[in-house]
Design an enzyme around this catalytic site. Structure first.
Site, PDB file in Angstrom:
ATOM      1  N   CYS B  83       0.813  -1.220   0.000  1.00  0.00           N
ATOM      2  CA  CYS B  83       0.000   0.000   0.000  1.00  0.00           C
ATOM      3  C   CYS B  83       0.850   1.276   0.000  1.00  0.00           C
ATOM      4  CB  CYS B  83      -0.926   0.005   1.208  1.00  0.00           C
ATOM      5  SG  CYS B  83      -1.469  -1.624   1.721  1.00  0.00           S
ATOM      6  N   CYS B 208     -13.771   0.542   7.561  1.00  0.00           N
ATOM      7  CA  CYS B 208     -12.843   0.002   6.560  1.00  0.00           C
ATOM      8  C   CYS B 208     -12.947   0.773   5.246  1.00  0.00           C
ATOM      9  CB  CYS B 208     -13.171  -1.456   6.266  1.00  0.00           C
ATOM     10  SG  CYS B 208     -13.375  -2.482   7.742  1.00  0.00           S
ATOM     11  N   HIS B 334      -9.025   2.673  -1.969  1.00  0.00           N
ATOM     12  CA  HIS B 334      -7.611   2.367  -1.752  1.00  0.00           C
ATOM     13  C   HIS B 334      -7.067   1.446  -2.844  1.00  0.00           C
ATOM     14  CE1 HIS B 334      -3.884   1.411   0.071  1.00  0.00           C
ATOM     15  NE2 HIS B 334      -4.270   0.542   0.971  1.00  0.00           N
TER      16      HIS B 334
END
Ligand SMILES: [Zn+2]
Lengths: 147, 386
Positions: B83, B208, B334
């Site tokens: 990430c 989340c 994301h």
């Protein structure tokens, strides 16, 4: 005539570890045999004394690969835990289940909490034990039980 | 000392199921950054392509992407730290420029998470941890961060309501960000909807961030080129990076991320600034608890006092230290390899005064906190107007 080829023995005992194993071959394959014998084992470097759980074949501290096994015994303190409602592929039948960390002082152990323990009996700091188990699919693992 | 500047930034919209291939997705971020920098392909001396390979069907994506973006025959290669891949890419670009190897480097982050089926994705998710010692227990990313959340709650009395406030803030700004995947308002009632089971206790669905497809692009240049090409270069003032054992059993802190503390220290020291000097920040809020810990690990709040910071709305646009006023990962989504670049883009736009409805008042110094895995890799980057 084709000669009878002898198949090379592959020591892939590690594939028996956990609900789904992603590793078949490791220098610490003996860990799985110990589990089958009812022991959860870590390693200790014979040269510098560093203790490792999970076990390691090599000590990066002193570059020695002369390690000995020790058994995870007694109780550890519950560091934290979380109960999963969703799991990865291959773990659907186990849901819901809780993963957790126990602190034994010299080392910590990551694993799952015994399903028979009700949620309300779990809290950070309680003493728990690490217990080897055989799973329904004949895989080997360990769970944390109440001390 | 020769400085290194950012002369162009871009990102695609972050979406669910991008209707194109990875090279076409990469092009979207690239086009915006190139138009921003007002340079041509020939001005770029090298490219760094950043993503998380478990989502890529294409082996070695740097080659096909460099080809599609017209960046051959210049050198190109792939950088990965899950990430945090594209902020790692920024650090590599900085190093290459500082070393005098290249003058202008393109850092392209991308991820087409929908490239693989959700079943495949679920399978890969299980392998995001230590596959030898943790994955056999059936681990998932949210459950790891959930363990940090529970430890934080036990240690400091943080509550699920405190974490929910972070999601409410994210939704406030997500609605303003036309590139965000989640732009709907969010209410406390929705967050605490008893009909929705927790994902991993104590984290719930709204704690989340969502998967998304997206790309980001940052164009980095030597001081000389930056001044020649760009009216308002933003300067890289501080870079910090750290790593932590993958296996939770080898860690000693569960109420914060060591990588963020360490990377932050390095970045502050290099930039010669402290947390009190930061005017606007982007932190890696893959989960609400991650933003809470970031407040504390970066020194915006003392350990355990992150809840007071969000409780007083000090991380809103008008607050003491605005954080993720672009909606953060929680609203933007994301797309793993693109995320760091998107965070950097936001701070660059803020420092140039071009952040539109999300603009913070006159910021001088901004910070980017980009974490790979569950606190496995940490990059902290400090950018400044001067
Ligand atoms: Zn040793």
């Amino acid at each position: 005539m084709a000669k009878g080829k002898k198949k090379k023995e592959v020591d892939d005992r590690f594939k028996r570890f956990g609900t789904v194993s992603f590793t078949a071959i490791s220098k610490v394959n003996d860990f799985v045999d110990y589990l089958a014998q009812g022991k959860v084992m870590g390693t200790k470097c014979k040269k510098c004394g560093t203790v490792h759980f999970p076990p390691v074949a090599d000590c990066a501290e002193c570059l020695s690969s002369d390690v000995e096994w020790f058994e995870v015994t007694g109780t550890g303190k519950l560091v934290s835990f979380s109960k999963l409602t969703y799991g990865p592929v291959g773990f659907e039948d186990d849901l819901p289940y809780a993963i957790a960390i126990l602190d034994y002082g010299d080392y910590k152990v990551f694993g799952r909490i015994d399903k028979n323990i009700p949620d309300e009996e779990l809290s950070i700091g309680i003493a728990m034990k690490t217990k080897p188990i055989t799973l329904p699919n004949d895989q080997l693992s360990y769970v944390f039980t109440k001390a | 000392m020769e400085r290194v500047g950012i002369i162009g930034v871009g990102q695609s919209a972050f979406v669910r199921g991008y209707p194109g291939s990875i090279r076409e997705l990469a092009y979207e971020g690239f086009k915006e950054a190139m138009e921003d920098a007002k340079i041509s392909n020939g001005d770029i001396d090298a490219s760094i392509v950043c993503s998380a390979p478990e989502y890529d069907k294409q082996r070695s994506p740097a080659g096909v992407i460099a080809e599609y973006l017209g960046l051959t025959p210049q050198p190109t290669f792939y950088v990965e730290s899950v990430c945090s891949s594209s902020s790692t890419g920024l650090k590599v670009a900085y190093s290459m420029i500082k070393a005098g190897l290249h003058d202008v480097v393109c850092v392209l982050g991308f991820q087409k998470m929908s490239e693989i089926s959700s079943a495949e994705s679920q399978e890969r998710m299980g392998r995001g941890a230590d596959i030898q010692w943790e994955s056999p227990f059936g681990t998932m990313m949210p459950a790891y961060y959930a363990m940090y959340a529970r430890a934080h709650m036990a240690e400091y009395g943080t509550t699920e309501e405190d974490l929910a406030l972070i999601r409410l803030k994210a939704a406030t700004y997500g609605q303003l960000n036309e590139k965000a995947v989640y732009r709907k308002p969010v209410t406390m009632e929705q967050i605490f909807d008893p009909e929705r089971p927790p994902v991993a206790t104590p984290l719930k669905v709204f704690d989340c961030c969502a998967n998304a497809d997206g790309s980001s692009c940052i164009i980095v240049a030597s001081e000389e080129k930056a001044k020649a090409f760009c009216e308002k270069p933003v300067w890289i003032r501080g870079l910090g990076a750290s790593s932590e054992p993958v296996n939770m059993a080898a860690r000693d802190l569960f109420t914060g991320l060591n990588v963020a503390i360490e990377a932050g220290k390095q970045a502050y020291e290099m930039a010669g600034v402290g947390p009190e000097d930061i005017d606007v920040a982007e932190v890696h809020d893959c989960f609400t608890i991650a933003e809470m810990m970031a407040y504390e690990n970066l020194g915006f709040a003392k350990p355990g006092e992150g809840k007071e910071l969000i409780g007083a709305k000090e991380t809103y646009k008008e607050g003491k230290i605005p954080v993720n006023v672009d909606g953060g990962l929680l609203s933007k989504g994301h797309p793993i390899g693109a995320t760091g670049g998107s965070q950097i883009r936001t701070i660059v736009l803020q420092l140039r005064g071009e952040a539109g409805p999300m603009q913070v008042k006159d910021p001088e110094i901004g910070l980017v906190h980009n974490i790979g895995g569950v606190g496995l890799y940490g990059n902290v980057t400090i950018l400044g107007r001067s």
